[in-house]
Write a protein that holds these residues in place. Structure first.
Motif, PDB file in Angstrom:
ATOM      1  N   PRO A 180      46.440  37.100  34.339  1.00 11.16           N
ATOM      2  CA  PRO A 180      47.472  36.565  34.415  1.00 11.16           C
ATOM      3  C   PRO A 180      48.061  36.541  35.977  1.00 11.16           C
ATOM      4  O   PRO A 180      48.140  37.926  36.306  1.00 11.16           O
ATOM      5  CB  PRO A 180      48.702  36.761  33.272  1.00 11.16           C
ATOM      6  CG  PRO A 180      47.473  37.743  32.530  1.00 11.16           C
ATOM      7  CD  PRO A 180      46.520  38.100  33.217  1.00 11.16           C
ATOM      8  N   ASN A 181      48.275  35.623  36.821  1.00 11.35           N
ATOM      9  CA  ASN A 181      49.075  35.656  37.872  1.00 11.35           C
ATOM     10  C   ASN A 181      50.125  34.757  38.313  1.00 11.35           C
ATOM     11  O   ASN A 181      50.263  33.681  37.491  1.00 11.35           O
ATOM     12  CB  ASN A 181      47.896  35.697  38.727  1.00 11.35           C
ATOM     13  CG  ASN A 181      47.054  34.401  38.744  1.00 11.35           C
ATOM     14  OD1 ASN A 181      47.697  33.451  39.478  1.00 11.35           O
ATOM     15  ND2 ASN A 181      46.257  34.431  38.293  1.00 11.35           N
ATOM     16  N   GLN A 182      51.060  35.125  39.101  1.00 12.70           N
ATOM     17  CA  GLN A 182      52.075  34.165  39.376  1.00 12.70           C
ATOM     18  C   GLN A 182      51.710  32.705  39.821  1.00 12.70           C
ATOM     19  O   GLN A 182      52.639  32.057  39.823  1.00 12.70           O
ATOM     20  CB  GLN A 182      53.025  34.824  40.522  1.00 12.70           C
ATOM     21  CG  GLN A 182      52.568  34.948  41.911  1.00 12.70           C
ATOM     22  CD  GLN A 182      53.223  35.907  42.611  1.00 12.70           C
ATOM     23  OE1 GLN A 182      54.354  36.035  42.422  1.00 12.70           O
ATOM     24  NE2 GLN A 182      52.889  36.173  43.774  1.00 12.70           N
ATOM     25  N   SER A 192      49.344  30.896  38.566  1.00 14.46           N
ATOM     26  CA  SER A 192      48.885  30.359  37.429  1.00 14.46           C
ATOM     27  C   SER A 192      47.257  29.791  37.836  1.00 14.46           C
ATOM     28  O   SER A 192      46.890  28.666  37.217  1.00 14.46           O
ATOM     29  CB  SER A 192      49.387  29.109  36.715  1.00 14.46           C
ATOM     30  OG  SER A 192      50.869  29.713  36.562  1.00 14.46           O
ATOM     31  N   ILE A 193      46.615  30.709  38.699  1.00 23.19           N
ATOM     32  CA  ILE A 193      45.250  30.350  38.868  1.00 23.19           C
ATOM     33  C   ILE A 193      44.209  31.025  37.789  1.00 23.19           C
ATOM     34  O   ILE A 193      44.319  32.194  37.373  1.00 23.19           O
ATOM     35  CB  ILE A 193      44.698  30.790  40.173  1.00 23.19           C
ATOM     36  CG1 ILE A 193      45.714  29.972  41.335  1.00 23.19           C
ATOM     37  CG2 ILE A 193      43.327  30.489  40.475  1.00 23.19           C
ATOM     38  CD1 ILE A 193      45.385  30.571  42.611  1.00 23.19           C
ATOM     39  N   TRP A 194      43.440  30.227  37.130  1.00 24.25           N
ATOM     40  CA  TRP A 194      42.520  30.752  36.170  1.00 24.25           C
ATOM     41  C   TRP A 194      41.032  30.269  36.454  1.00 24.25           C
ATOM     42  O   TRP A 194      40.855  29.346  37.236  1.00 24.25           O
ATOM     43  CB  TRP A 194      42.729  30.091  34.679  1.00 24.25           C
ATOM     44  CG  TRP A 194      44.276  30.429  34.206  1.00 24.25           C
ATOM     45  CD1 TRP A 194      45.508  29.705  34.259  1.00 24.25           C
ATOM     46  CD2 TRP A 194      44.510  31.755  33.490  1.00 24.25           C
ATOM     47  NE1 TRP A 194      46.449  30.377  33.838  1.00 24.25           N
ATOM     48  CE2 TRP A 194      46.097  31.503  33.349  1.00 24.25           C
ATOM     49  CE3 TRP A 194      43.991  32.898  33.087  1.00 24.25           C
ATOM     50  CZ2 TRP A 194      46.798  32.693  32.821  1.00 24.25           C
ATOM     51  CZ3 TRP A 194      44.642  33.762  32.573  1.00 24.25           C
ATOM     52  CH2 TRP A 194      46.083  33.639  32.175  1.00 24.25           C
TER      53      TRP A 194
END
Length: 477
Positions: free
Chosen positions: A150-152, A154-156
């Motif tokens: 999870p990251n701020q 929203s890169i998956w």
């Protein structure tokens, strides 16, 4: 009388270790390796492996400084030695889980003399394999993008990409294999702890690794339950990991890659190359540390039979690929396979055929199958051939694509060669440290196949004498 009630020898099985071995001699032979000073040969090999590891460090540092352009990848060969090496190392790691988990579930007790070697080999081979996806991304400092963190922003990761499937498959395989290896080591760590001097650093380290093992009935029950569960988890991973790796190719539309035979073909090849690497390592250690009475000719012959079977499967897959290329009616598919055998990379293709298809056929002869010099040479030849198999699949499918105007030829750079040679150094450095400090043969499991483990041992004089009359060592070994 049903076959289940017959004595072991009556259904065709012989002793798994040389007669005369006892609980005490097994403990002494295996523990002594970690308790005495390393021989000069170990130091020579360790320094050589360490120097190769240094070469790896220099090659990767240069790669990070210059970028992936330091490799020989070009247009149209965007994948070169990096993916070849990744697939090769993953394949090497397969025999460990097969010997440890699959043969354990099938109650094949001959695995006990070689399973620790193969488990360690799996761990170190997967570490070497994981290096290549890490540095292949180019900017290694953002390699964590391969994981769904999870990251701020929203890169998956792209979950539709087979390369992400690799990340999940290989990391799961590594985790389960590491747990399986460590759980199997706990009773042996306790043995080394109990043999160490009181209050010594050695006793403290092995004591911590032994997790408070005292060999009680409860400990054994928990141990065997945990070992069985991990074996059951590992077994499907043997089939799934290299199948997933093969999806990197099979889900594409590139002629030569887009084929449904790849998953079983890759798994057979992985077991083939993994057994070959185990054979190479175990033959050297067997002579260097004098454990020929535990790792007998019977074990080596059985391994050679497995290599003969898996080598034949790989040869069948090569033939079936050619048949499907013709039967599909696709001129592009057929061109790729004809080009492999007659094009610029024909030398690599025929090297692959000679090493993987022809050389293991010598094992049809019992005399050749039990020749230690020959099996040592063939085990190395097979690993060379399996590396060429992955190179042929990648380079020959890419170097001549649909447009003749964009045809090219892949040549490795010095960085390519040094990176690959360096991972061999990393692998052997880890392996030599393993031999030096960890019981290289599963002491507790070997004791389970000794006559002493049978509560009726020694009561049947006829059986005892028959076993003693059958040497586990071949004449002249």
């Amino acid at each position: 009388m049903g076959s289940a009630n017959l004595p072991i020898k009556e259904i065709g099985e012989g002793p798994l270790v040389r007669p005369g071995e006892t609980f005490h001699t097994v403990t002494e032979q295996v523990s002594r390796v970690t308790e005495t000073a390393a021989p000069k040969g170990w130091w020579v090999l360790f320094l050589v492996a360490l120097s190769w590891t240094g070469i790896f460090g220099v090659a990767v540092s240069w790669l990070l400084w210059q970028g992936v352009g330091a490799w020989g990848n070009n247009s149209p060969v965007y994948w070169g030695w990096d993916i070849t090496n990744f697939v090769w190392w993953i394949g090497i790691g397969h025999a460990g889980t097969l010997i440890s988990a699959v043969l354990f579930l099938f109650r094949q007790k001959w695995r006990t003399s070689i399973n620790r070697f193969s488990e360690a080999m799996t761990i170190f081979a997967v570490i070497c394999a994981l290096i290549f996806p890490g540095i292949h991304v180019g900017r290694i400092w953002i390699a964590y993008f391969m994981l769904p963190l999870p990251n701020q922003m929203s890169i998956w990761p792209n979950f539709k990409s087979p390369l992400i499937w690799d990340v999940f498959a290989v990391s799961t395989y590594f985790t389960v294999s590491l747990l399986f290896w460590f759980v199997g080591l706990v009773p042996d760590f306790a043995t080394l702890r109990d043999r160490a001097k009181n209050f010594s650093a050695r006793q403290k380290v092995y004591g911590a690794l032994a997790l408070g093992w005292h060999g009680s009935n409860r400990h054994w029950q928990n141990y065997e339950r945990a070992y069985l569960i991990l074996a059951a988890l590992s077994t499907p991973l043997v089939l799934s990991v290299h199948s997933v790796v093969s999806f990197d190719f099979a889900t594409s539309l590139v002629p030569g890659w887009h084929t449904t035979i790849f998953p079983p073909y890759f798994v057979a090849g992985a077991v083939f190359s993994g057994f070959a690497m185990v054979m190479t390592l175990i033959l050297v250690a067997r002579v260097a540390y004098g454990v020929r009475s535990i790792v007998t000719m019977k074990h080596l012959e059985l391994m050679n039979k497995i290599m003969l079977v898996t080598g034949s499967l790989v040869g069948y897959a090569y033939g079936m690929e050619f048949f499907i290329a013709w039967y599909s009616g696709s001129k592009y598919e057929l061109f790729v396979f004809i080009n492999r055998a007659t094009g610029p990379y024909a030398w690599a293709y025929w090297t692959m055929i000679a090493c993987n298809v022809i050389s293991p056929q010598l094992f049809w002869s019992k005399k050749l199958r039990t020749s230690i010099p020959l099996m040592f040479v063939i085990s190395i030849v097979i690993n060379v051939g399996m590396w060429f198999e992955r190179f042929v699949i990648i380079a020959t499918s890419l170097h001549r694509d649909f447009l003749p105007s964009s045809w090219g030829y892949f040549r490795p750079t010095v960085v390519d060669i040094c990176t690959y040679a360096g991972t061999l150094g990393v692998f052997f450095t880890f392996f030599l440290l393993f031999i030096r400090w960890v019981p290289m043969i599963a002491i507790a499991e070997i004791k389970g196949v000794l006559p002493e483990a049978d509560p009726h041992a020694g009561h049947d004089h006829d059986t005892h004498h028959e076993g003693a009359a059958e040497p586990a060592l071949a004449p002249g070994e």
